[in-house]
Write a protein that holds these residues in place. Sequence first.
Motif: not given
Length: 334
Positions: A65, A67-68, A97, A99-100, A149-151, A153
């Motif tokens: 993953y 992160k931002s 939280d 994006t994977y 891909t999975k995001t 929040n």
Amino acid sequence: MKKSLLFCGVAALAFASCTQNEVLDVNENRAIGFNAFSGKATRTVSDITGTGGGTFTQFNIYGSYKKSTGNAVNILTNEDVTYSSGWGYTNTQYWTDATYNFVAYSNGNAKIVYNEDENNISYTHDGGLTISNYNVATEKKDLVVATQTKTVNSGDLSGTIAPVELTFNHVLSKVKFTITPKGFPSYQTVKVTELKIRGSKTVGKFSSNGSAWSEQGTPADIVYAEIANINTTYTPDECYVLPQSLVDGVDVVFTVTVNDGNTDIMRKSFTVDLHNLTLSEWKKGNAYNYTTEITPQDVDSNIKEIKFTVNETVGWITPESDGSDDNVDQDLGL
């Protein structure tokens, strides 16, 4: 010779994580789970198929993953995922939280082990999965790959997060040959031996980004086992091959021997250029069935079929000139 093309469909296969490991105070709803779907295969001995296990009993997964801000974090590295009464892995991971990226594969229900000298499997968050030096002639396995891909929040973490949907696709091609003897007498036995695919590229590099094969190695033979006598249609098991162009020359060669019950009376070797059959490539995930009929004339051009012609005589008894008739009814006296 004819050809036919088979496509692989999709069948559902449930998968979920199970064992909690090390982390004891995390909401169980945040455990990363998966739903996996495997391509439905045609007839073969080692394709990965089945729902809830079936012949699909293991895959391996990479996950990471980002992160931002900050660098990517790897959380799953070639992790074994196996099926017993259900799917599970021991190194349970939990959502945050971010994006994977996930990439999973199964090499005929087996793991590809990293080899430092060959560098044959690797993964990065942005580059995906790379499988190098894959030798289809020695592996002889159904290689399937899934990416997702999975995001997630921050607001998702308080509820149940849906499992990751993984759709496994067959990334090799399959080839088989259907050979039918035709026109041989019943007392003769037809044998096909020394069947092999000659000149195909058997070693390649696969990248999950684009799902493409590249750097295919030097052409080599793919040899089938010795083939028994056939008196009806013969269909050997399918053979896994690398997706590739056929324009450089890929042949199938085999030998046909005919025995009359005492000795071999005919023998001939055949070479067929597969590119000349209007099919220019083997495509990933497709299965190809090459069909042909073998006749005695194919094996020995000097063999001539025994044929008959007939002249019909109408009114086969011709009346004699003196008016008598040889066609005389005889009373059997019964």
